[in-house]
Design a protein around this motif. Structure first.
Motif, PDB file in Angstrom:
ATOM      1  N   ASP A  93     -42.788   8.862  42.939  1.00 61.66           N
ATOM      2  CA  ASP A  93     -41.655   9.742  42.682  1.00 61.66           C
ATOM      3  C   ASP A  93     -40.484   9.413  43.590  1.00 61.66           C
ATOM      4  O   ASP A  93     -39.334   9.380  43.155  1.00 61.66           O
ATOM      5  CB  ASP A  93     -42.072  11.210  42.861  1.00 61.66           C
ATOM      6  N   SER A  94     -40.775   9.183  44.884  1.00 57.97           N
ATOM      7  CA  SER A  94     -39.693   8.867  45.819  1.00 57.97           C
ATOM      8  C   SER A  94     -39.084   7.509  45.501  1.00 57.97           C
ATOM      9  O   SER A  94     -37.875   7.314  45.634  1.00 57.97           O
ATOM     10  CB  SER A  94     -40.201   8.903  47.259  1.00 57.97           C
ATOM     11  N   ASP A  95     -39.914   6.555  45.049  1.00 54.05           N
ATOM     12  CA  ASP A  95     -39.406   5.238  44.671  1.00 54.05           C
ATOM     13  C   ASP A  95     -38.453   5.355  43.486  1.00 54.05           C
ATOM     14  O   ASP A  95     -37.391   4.733  43.463  1.00 54.05           O
ATOM     15  CB  ASP A  95     -40.558   4.300  44.305  1.00 54.05           C
ATOM     16  N   LYS A 117     -36.170  -2.103  42.930  1.00 56.32           N
ATOM     17  CA  LYS A 117     -37.366  -1.374  43.354  1.00 56.32           C
ATOM     18  C   LYS A 117     -38.188  -2.176  44.367  1.00 56.32           C
ATOM     19  O   LYS A 117     -39.143  -1.677  44.941  1.00 56.32           O
ATOM     20  CB  LYS A 117     -38.223  -1.018  42.136  1.00 56.32           C
ATOM     21  N   ALA A 143     -36.840   8.045  42.527  1.00 52.73           N
ATOM     22  CA  ALA A 143     -35.658   8.812  42.920  1.00 52.73           C
ATOM     23  C   ALA A 143     -34.606   7.907  43.551  1.00 52.73           C
ATOM     24  O   ALA A 143     -33.404   8.118  43.380  1.00 52.73           O
ATOM     25  CB  ALA A 143     -36.054   9.924  43.891  1.00 52.73           C
ATOM     26  N   SER A 144     -35.062   6.886  44.260  1.00 55.15           N
ATOM     27  CA  SER A 144     -34.123   5.977  44.925  1.00 55.15           C
ATOM     28  C   SER A 144     -33.367   5.100  43.928  1.00 55.15           C
ATOM     29  O   SER A 144     -32.368   4.475  44.273  1.00 55.15           O
ATOM     30  CB  SER A 144     -34.874   5.084  45.923  1.00 55.15           C
ATOM     31  N   LYS A 202     -32.066   6.248  41.044  1.00 49.58           N
ATOM     32  CA  LYS A 202     -31.103   7.030  40.272  1.00 49.58           C
ATOM     33  C   LYS A 202     -29.688   6.820  40.797  1.00 49.58           C
ATOM     34  O   LYS A 202     -29.465   6.634  41.990  1.00 49.58           O
ATOM     35  CB  LYS A 202     -31.464   8.516  40.333  1.00 49.58           C
ATOM     36  N   GLN A 232     -37.111  10.931  33.171  1.00 50.92           N
ATOM     37  CA  GLN A 232     -36.483  11.775  34.181  1.00 50.92           C
ATOM     38  C   GLN A 232     -34.980  11.902  33.937  1.00 50.92           C
ATOM     39  O   GLN A 232     -34.342  12.823  34.440  1.00 50.92           O
ATOM     40  CB  GLN A 232     -36.728  11.218  35.585  1.00 50.92           C
ATOM     41  N   ASN A 233     -34.426  10.970  33.175  1.00 51.28           N
ATOM     42  CA  ASN A 233     -32.982  10.972  32.939  1.00 51.28           C
ATOM     43  C   ASN A 233     -32.637  11.402  31.515  1.00 51.28           C
ATOM     44  O   ASN A 233     -31.565  11.083  31.032  1.00 51.28           O
ATOM     45  CB  ASN A 233     -32.394   9.595  33.241  1.00 51.28           C
ATOM     46  N   LEU A 267     -39.015   6.680  34.532  1.00 54.81           N
ATOM     47  CA  LEU A 267     -37.630   6.782  35.010  1.00 54.81           C
ATOM     48  C   LEU A 267     -36.710   7.220  33.868  1.00 54.81           C
ATOM     49  O   LEU A 267     -35.840   8.065  34.058  1.00 54.81           O
ATOM     50  CB  LEU A 267     -37.174   5.432  35.560  1.00 54.81           C
TER      51      LEU A 267
END
Length: 375
Positions: free
Chosen positions: A54-56, A319, A58-59, A61, A374-375, A371
């Motif tokens: 999740d943190s990966d 990534k 988020a970076s 976006k 999430q968008n 990803l």
């Protein structure tokens, strides 16, 4: 003495009881605090086992992507840009297009501008190493991820994306040879100075050696205003060779060339000449479907897929994943006899008739689906 001893004993007993009580309270407090700490924080094993995906994601976006193009002429380029924008937006990023009007000096300047403006990733479309190498090295040194498409740029840290140009040339040239019975006179429309054109020329030379009875009677090509220029030059060649059979076919190494040649032949009323091209767009497909058009086939990669794959590769790099130095895109052969005769279709519908079209999953990872969601 006896009275004093009793008092002393009493005081000693009281002191012992106080100490015991204090120790008991201390242990209870420590145990309680220890339990609270263990409840509030996971164990080291649990912490190391916690997912970091999740943190990966988020970076990734809100990434800023620059698309630096040598030229943006024709519907192929338009659909390629559409594919780039579509994929970047699905990943939650933003893209800015820098068009260079087929001017390499301007393209180098646009690359410098993208570097100085702090883009997270840079996509290069065509161009030459002589103009782009310095800028590409500067971008890599600044930690900017760079992916080039159809250029001869060979810089450490830069990934090169390319079509299988020799295969596409082979597909069209072999079909031309088959359709002509291995003999006849042909016109080649091609231009030097572009990496994909140079690769296609390798196949053309091998074709000439393989089929000596197929003669090249004319060759030309101009990347500036290519469709209009090709139409004018093809018209002049048809005037030079006015009789049926004097020209058997035209091999065009770019769809913009094929469109110009096909229009000149059709306007001249010549039904004896067939056109074989490379690349595909909606406009190209409509011409190939037209039974009155001399353009009957083309080898191509979906231009939208090219843009999508280039963006996916960029995000893999963002990534921190490893990617190949060179990535070759898959291509297909599209001919009129594969297409419906009762309706016009576009490239989005082409997959229904041509296997392998518009369905590339190259460099499309499972985490990319997340990803996008999430968008």
């Amino acid at each position: 003495m006896k009275k004093i001893s009793k008092i002393s004993l009493s005081l000693l007993l009281a002191a012992v009881l106080v100490i015991i009580a204090a120790c008991g309270n201390k242990n209870t407090t420590n145990n309680a605090n220890s339990g609270a700490a263990e409840s509030a924080a996971p164990s080291q094993d649990a912490a190391s086992a916690a997912p970091s995906g999740d943190s990966d994601l988020a970076s990734l976006k809100g990434k800023k992507v620059a698309l630096v193009m040598q030229f943006n002429t024709g519907t192929f380029s338009a659909q390629y840009v559409e594919g780039v924008k579509e994929q970047v937006e699905k990943f939650g990023g933003k893209v800015q297009v820098f068009a260079s009007d087929n001017d390499l000096v301007k393209m180098a300047s646009n690359l410098d501008a993208a570097i100085n403006q702090g883009y997270d990733g840079i996509l290069l479309d065509h161009g030459q190493a002589s103009a782009l190498e310095a800028g590409a090295k500067k971008a890599v040194a600044k930690g900017i991820k760079v992916i080039s498409f159809d250029s001869d740029l060979n810089v450490d840290g830069v990934t090169m994306l390319q079509q299988d140009d020799q295969k596409m040339a082979d597909l069209t040239l072999e079909q031309l040879a088959k359709d002509t019975g291995g003999k006849g006179n042909i016109v080649k429309v091609w231009v030097a100075g572009f990496a994909p054109m140079e690769r296609r020329q390798i196949s053309y030379k091998a074709f000439q050696a393989k089929y000596p009875d197929i003669k090249e009677v004319a060759a030309f090509g101009n990347a500036n205003n290519p469709q209009v220029d090709t139409q004018a030059q093809m018209k002049a060649i048809l005037t030079k060779y006015p009789k049926p059979g004097q020209i058997t076919a035209v091999w065009a190494a770019w769809d913009e060339f094929a469109k110009g040649a096909a229009r000149a032949i059709q306007e001249a009323g010549r039904t004896d000449i067939k056109v074989y091209g490379i690349d595909m767009s909606d406009e190209d497909l409509q011409m190939i479907q037209d039974p009155n058009s001399p353009w009957i086939a083309s080898a191509a990669t979906d231009p939208k897929d090219i843009g999508r794959v280039q963006v996916r590769t960029l995000y893999k790099m963002l990534k921190g994943e490893q990617v190949d130095k060179t990535i070759t895109l898959e291509s297909v052969y599209v001919s009129r006899d594969q297409l419906p005769t009762d309706k016009k279709i576009n490239t989005t519908e082409l997959a229904q008739y041509v296997d392998g079209w518009g369905s590339s999953t190259q460099n499309y990872e499972d985490w990319m689906k997340e990803l996008e969601a999430q968008n």
